[in-house]
Write an enzyme that holds these catalytic residues in place. Structure first.
Site, PDB file in Angstrom:
ATOM      1  N   CYS A   1     -33.365 -22.946   3.361  1.00 34.01           N
ATOM      2  CA  CYS A   1     -32.648 -21.730   3.761  1.00 34.01           C
ATOM      3  C   CYS A   1     -31.162 -22.089   3.719  1.00 34.01           C
ATOM      4  O   CYS A   1     -30.769 -23.166   3.311  1.00 34.01           O
ATOM      5  CB  CYS A   1     -33.086 -21.293   5.158  1.00 34.01           C
ATOM      6  SG  CYS A   1     -32.524 -22.394   6.436  1.00 34.01           S
TER       7      CYS A   1
ATOM      8  N   LYS B   1     -37.724 -16.851  21.231  1.00 34.98           N
ATOM      9  CA  LYS B   1     -38.278 -16.710  19.872  1.00 34.98           C
ATOM     10  C   LYS B   1     -38.979 -18.001  19.450  1.00 34.98           C
ATOM     11  O   LYS B   1     -40.090 -17.978  18.928  1.00 34.98           O
ATOM     12  CB  LYS B   1     -37.151 -16.424  18.895  1.00 34.98           C
ATOM     13  CG  LYS B   1     -37.518 -16.557  17.423  1.00 34.98           C
ATOM     14  CD  LYS B   1     -36.400 -16.187  16.479  1.00 34.98           C
ATOM     15  CE  LYS B   1     -35.378 -17.260  16.321  1.00 34.98           C
ATOM     16  NZ  LYS B   1     -35.743 -18.350  15.400  1.00 34.98           N
ATOM     17  N   ASN B   2     -38.320 -19.132  19.700  1.00 39.96           N
ATOM     18  CA  ASN B   2     -38.825 -20.403  19.181  1.00 39.96           C
ATOM     19  C   ASN B   2     -39.936 -21.003  20.020  1.00 39.96           C
ATOM     20  O   ASN B   2     -40.480 -22.060  19.675  1.00 39.96           O
ATOM     21  CB  ASN B   2     -37.671 -21.398  19.015  1.00 39.96           C
ATOM     22  CG  ASN B   2     -36.728 -20.960  17.905  1.00 39.96           C
ATOM     23  OD1 ASN B   2     -37.045 -20.046  17.132  1.00 39.96           O
ATOM     24  ND2 ASN B   2     -35.565 -21.561  17.836  1.00 39.96           N
TER      25      ASN B   2
ATOM     26  N   ASP C   1     -28.505 -24.850  17.615  1.00 40.35           N
ATOM     27  CA  ASP C   1     -28.527 -23.387  17.546  1.00 40.35           C
ATOM     28  C   ASP C   1     -27.397 -22.753  18.346  1.00 40.35           C
ATOM     29  O   ASP C   1     -27.233 -21.536  18.297  1.00 40.35           O
ATOM     30  CB  ASP C   1     -29.870 -22.841  18.044  1.00 40.35           C
ATOM     31  CG  ASP C   1     -31.004 -23.212  17.115  1.00 40.35           C
ATOM     32  OD1 ASP C   1     -32.170 -23.105  17.527  1.00 40.35           O
ATOM     33  OD2 ASP C   1     -30.720 -23.647  15.976  1.00 40.35           O
TER      34      ASP C   1
ATOM     35  N   ARG D   1     -33.214 -11.040  13.633  1.00 35.74           N
ATOM     36  CA  ARG D   1     -34.308 -12.015  13.583  1.00 35.74           C
ATOM     37  C   ARG D   1     -34.456 -12.715  14.938  1.00 35.74           C
ATOM     38  O   ARG D   1     -35.545 -13.104  15.329  1.00 35.74           O
ATOM     39  CB  ARG D   1     -34.016 -13.079  12.516  1.00 35.74           C
ATOM     40  CG  ARG D   1     -33.976 -12.536  11.105  1.00 35.74           C
ATOM     41  CD  ARG D   1     -33.865 -13.642  10.107  1.00 35.74           C
ATOM     42  NE  ARG D   1     -34.937 -14.620  10.297  1.00 35.74           N
ATOM     43  CZ  ARG D   1     -35.155 -15.639   9.477  1.00 35.74           C
ATOM     44  NH1 ARG D   1     -34.365 -15.839   8.446  1.00 35.74           N
ATOM     45  NH2 ARG D   1     -36.129 -16.491   9.690  1.00 35.74           N
TER      46      ARG D   1
ATOM     47  N   ARG E   1     -34.631 -27.987   4.755  1.00 35.40           N
ATOM     48  CA  ARG E   1     -35.779 -27.727   5.639  1.00 35.40           C
ATOM     49  C   ARG E   1     -37.091 -28.304   5.094  1.00 35.40           C
ATOM     50  O   ARG E   1     -38.036 -27.584   4.812  1.00 35.40           O
ATOM     51  CB  ARG E   1     -35.927 -26.224   5.898  1.00 35.40           C
ATOM     52  CG  ARG E   1     -34.674 -25.481   6.266  1.00 35.40           C
ATOM     53  CD  ARG E   1     -34.072 -25.911   7.594  1.00 35.40           C
ATOM     54  NE  ARG E   1     -34.868 -25.576   8.746  1.00 35.40           N
ATOM     55  CZ  ARG E   1     -34.811 -24.403   9.385  1.00 35.40           C
ATOM     56  NH1 ARG E   1     -34.052 -23.458   8.930  1.00 35.40           N
ATOM     57  NH2 ARG E   1     -35.573 -24.173  10.443  1.00 35.40           N
TER      58      ARG E   1
HETATM   59  C1  EPZ Z   1     -36.696 -25.402  14.890  1.00 37.54           C
HETATM   60  O1  EPZ Z   1     -36.666 -25.449  13.471  1.00 37.54           O
HETATM   61  C2  EPZ Z   1     -36.084 -24.063  15.278  1.00 37.54           C
HETATM   62  N1  EPZ Z   1     -36.889 -22.983  14.720  1.00 37.54           N
HETATM   63  C3  EPZ Z   1     -34.650 -23.970  14.748  1.00 37.54           C
HETATM   64  O2  EPZ Z   1     -34.105 -22.738  15.216  1.00 37.54           O
HETATM   65  C4  EPZ Z   1     -33.839 -25.122  15.344  1.00 37.54           C
HETATM   66  O3  EPZ Z   1     -32.519 -25.097  14.833  1.00 37.54           O
HETATM   67  C5  EPZ Z   1     -34.513 -26.462  14.987  1.00 37.54           C
HETATM   68  O4  EPZ Z   1     -35.884 -26.452  15.455  1.00 37.54           O
HETATM   69  C6  EPZ Z   1     -33.795 -27.652  15.621  1.00 37.54           C
HETATM   70  O5  EPZ Z   1     -33.780 -27.510  17.013  1.00 37.54           O
HETATM   71  C7  EPZ Z   1     -38.060 -22.663  15.325  1.00 37.54           C
HETATM   72  O6  EPZ Z   1     -38.450 -23.262  16.326  1.00 37.54           O
HETATM   73  C8  EPZ Z   1     -38.821 -21.524  14.731  1.00 37.54           C
HETATM   74  P1  EPZ Z   1     -36.794 -29.380  12.791  1.00 37.54           P
HETATM   75  P2  EPZ Z   1     -37.482 -26.633  12.686  1.00 37.54           P
HETATM   76  O7  EPZ Z   1     -38.080 -29.575  12.113  1.00 37.54           O
HETATM   77  O8  EPZ Z   1     -38.736 -26.928  13.421  1.00 37.54           O
HETATM   78  C9  EPZ Z   1     -35.566 -32.434   9.435  1.00 37.54           C
HETATM   79  C10 EPZ Z   1     -32.940 -20.701  15.046  1.00 37.54           C
HETATM   80  O9  EPZ Z   1     -31.766 -20.410  14.782  1.00 37.54           O
HETATM   81  N2  EPZ Z   1     -36.989 -32.410   9.061  1.00 37.54           N
HETATM   82  O10 EPZ Z   1     -36.580 -29.940  14.160  1.00 37.54           O
HETATM   83  O11 EPZ Z   1     -37.564 -26.256  11.271  1.00 37.54           O
HETATM   84  C11 EPZ Z   1     -34.852 -31.171   8.961  1.00 37.54           C
HETATM   85  O12 EPZ Z   1     -34.395 -31.328   7.638  1.00 37.54           O
HETATM   86  C12 EPZ Z   1     -33.669 -21.770  14.246  1.00 37.54           C
HETATM   87  O13 EPZ Z   1     -33.606 -20.176  15.977  1.00 37.54           O
HETATM   88  C13 EPZ Z   1     -37.456 -33.326   8.113  1.00 37.54           C
HETATM   89  O14 EPZ Z   1     -36.699 -34.150   7.613  1.00 37.54           O
HETATM   90  O15 EPZ Z   1     -36.452 -27.828  12.877  1.00 37.54           O
HETATM   91  C14 EPZ Z   1     -33.710 -31.020   9.907  1.00 37.54           C
HETATM   92  O16 EPZ Z   1     -32.626 -31.789   9.427  1.00 37.54           O
HETATM   93  C15 EPZ Z   1     -32.787 -22.337  13.147  1.00 37.54           C
HETATM   94  N3  EPZ Z   1     -38.765 -33.287   7.769  1.00 37.54           N
HETATM   95  C16 EPZ Z   1     -34.224 -31.650  11.197  1.00 37.54           C
HETATM   96  O17 EPZ Z   1     -35.420 -32.372  10.860  1.00 37.54           O
HETATM   97  C17 EPZ Z   1     -39.653 -32.396   8.318  1.00 37.54           C
HETATM   98  O18 EPZ Z   1     -40.851 -32.436   7.980  1.00 37.54           O
HETATM   99  C18 EPZ Z   1     -34.573 -30.652  12.275  1.00 37.54           C
HETATM  100  O19 EPZ Z   1     -35.631 -29.864  11.796  1.00 37.54           O
HETATM  101  C19 EPZ Z   1     -39.154 -31.473   9.265  1.00 37.54           C
HETATM  102  C20 EPZ Z   1     -37.822 -31.499   9.631  1.00 37.54           C
END
Ligand code: EPZ
Length: 416
Positions: free
Chosen positions: A117, A22-23, A305, A397, A122
């Site tokens: 969420c 998915k990701n 995850d 999802r 996020r």
């Molecule tokens: C991706 O989300 C995945 N989703 C998530 O999977 C996964 O848990 C996550 O990466 C971490 O591996 C998809 O790929 C669609 P991040 P993403 O940006 O990109 C902080 C699932 O269950 N952050 O790496 O949103 C944020 O707050 C989902 O399949 C900032 O501070 O994750 C978090 O603490 C859930 N500023 C951390 O980084 C930003 O601009 C990780 O977020 C962006 C993120």
């Protein structure tokens, strides 16, 4: 049907085949916007998150043909809007992954702020930091983030946190920014490399994807391509954990073993035997489950995850283990539901202290998010009596027919 009825039915035995990730599919579908030429994307999982991303692309003018729903043929020559409303971004946070491609191709976007969420706020500040560094002007107001750029120029960008989404969005913009872009402290998840391979296929010039430093040489135009999505390492991990928690033996096909190394290491510490074959894994539970300690980290650390699923497993061990969640600030909501099934878990800050018990009892529980739902399904497979799980839409999802696949290897689980 919004509920699952789960009863214990002994060790799972048999073969399950893993879907596309998915990701990986979500950013690749978004990246198809970068070209006017058609793109063919194969091994796409049939999930509600994917369908919502396709609805969003169609809303801005994409034409999408799906042959067997696992293969998409996307034509983006007639994209006529760069606006995504809250209707889309509230259902699918990953909608924001169209920001980079729209900015790169059209020099603008207006996307409703995705909001938080259940698992965390996020934020998107790192995405916007990258867009600004590449030459965009950002305006936030009335629940939208707008960007415009008369020209996009390569830049050196250091990510305060190796954000997966920010790395993906910045990489997509940089493919068409004049000059060289260097993303430092980039995310290194396998899904980043899969996106880079898709962009390579479109003619982009990217090196270092899959490491913490990615270098992109901008080019003027990208062309169509055909790409096969990598297997879903989190679906694979969920079924590995299902074998472990039921004391079973599963062959898990269509896996890239290197992508599940952190999980294999932890399951082996807990007494699970795992044989790695070229594109599959044989997972055999031992006689007893030992506790271990887990800390979620960016790849190649232990994936956040898989945190909830391992917490359910640790509830069944013969000792005490600790899970520390370092990625998201609120990813233990499922713990209260596990405790209603008899789990002995204490939350202290970012850590869950799990005292294993050989006995969970079936209960009526509710899924708060995708992976929480998966964890509660795993607990229901071994809890005494019947477990009724509501909120199955969360599970849909990210899992294509989780109940059907579990039934095929012996689980007693029905949707109703
Ligand atoms: C991706 O989300 C995945 N989703 C998530 O999977 C996964 O848990 C996550 O990466 C971490 O591996 C998809 O790929 C669609 P991040 P993403 O940006 O990109 C902080 C699932 O269950 N952050 O790496 O949103 C944020 O707050 C989902 O399949 C900032 O501070 O994750 C978090 O603490 C859930 N500023 C951390 O980084 C930003 O601009 C990780 O977020 C962006 C993120």
């Amino acid at each position: 049907m919004e509920n699952l009825r789960i009863c214990p039915n002994g060790p799972l035995q048999g073969i399950v085949r893993i879907e596309g990730a998915k990701n990986a599919a979500l950013p690749v579908i978004a990246a198809s916007i970068l070209t006017e030429e058609p793109c063919c994307i194969q091994n796409v999982p049939v999930l509600s998150d994917i369908q919502n991303m396709l609805y969003l692309l169609e809303a801005i003018g994409s034409i999408i043909h799906t042959s067997d729903r696992h293969q998409l043929y996307i034509e983006n020559a007639n994209i006529n809007s760069q606006i995504a409303s809250y209707d889309f971004t509230c259902r699918l946070r990953a909608s924001f992954l169209i920001a980079g491609p729209l900015l790169a191709r059209f020099g603008k976007f207006k996307i409703a702020l995705p909001g938080g969420c259940k698992i965390g706020t996020r934020p998107i500040d790192l995405h916007l930091k990258g867009f600004t560094a590449l030459g965009a002007s950002i305006y936030i107001g009335h629940g939208y983030v707008e960007a415009t750029a008369s020209a996009l120029t390569g830049a050196r960008i250091y990510l305060d946190f190796p954000s997966v989404g920010a790395t993906e969005n910045i990489m997509m913009v940089a493919t068409k920014a004049i000059g060289t872009t260097i993303i430092e402290n980039a995310a290194a998840e396998p899904e980043i490399l899969d996106l880079a391979n898709f962009l390579h296929g479109m003619g982009a010039k990217i090196t270092g994807a899959g490491t913490d430093t990615i270098i992109i040489e901008g080019i003027s135009s990208l062309h169509g391509t055909t790409h096969e999505i990598i297997p879903d390492r989190i679906e694979a991990g969920t079924f590995m954990t299902a074998a472990a928690i039921t004391g079973g033996s599963l062959k898990i096909e269509n896996v890239i073993p290197a992508h599940v190394k952190p999980l294999c290491a932890k399951l082996r510490e807990m007494g699970i035997t795992i044989h790695e074959l070229q594109s599959s894994l044989l997972v055999e539970a031992g006689s007893a489950l030992c506790p271990t300690d887990i800390k979620t980290l960016p790849y190649p650390g232990f994936p956040t995850d898989m945190q909830a699923q391992l917490c359910a497993l640790m509830s069944m061990t013969n000792g005490t283990g600790i899970i520390t969640e370092t990625i998201f600030e609120n990813r233990f909501m499922y713990v209260n539901e596990l405790k209603r099934m008899g789990a002995d878990i204490t939350i202290e800050g970012r850590a869950a202290i799990i005292k294993g018990t050989a006995h969970l009892s079936g209960a009526q529980v509710s899924a708060t998010d995708l992976r929480a739902g998966a964890a509660l399904v795993l607990a229901g497979l071994v809890a005494e009596g019947e477990t009724i799980l509501s909120g199955v839409s969360h599970i849909r999802r990210g899992y294509a027919d989780l109940a059907g696949k579990l039934r095929s290897v012996g689980a007693s689980i029905q949707e109703f």
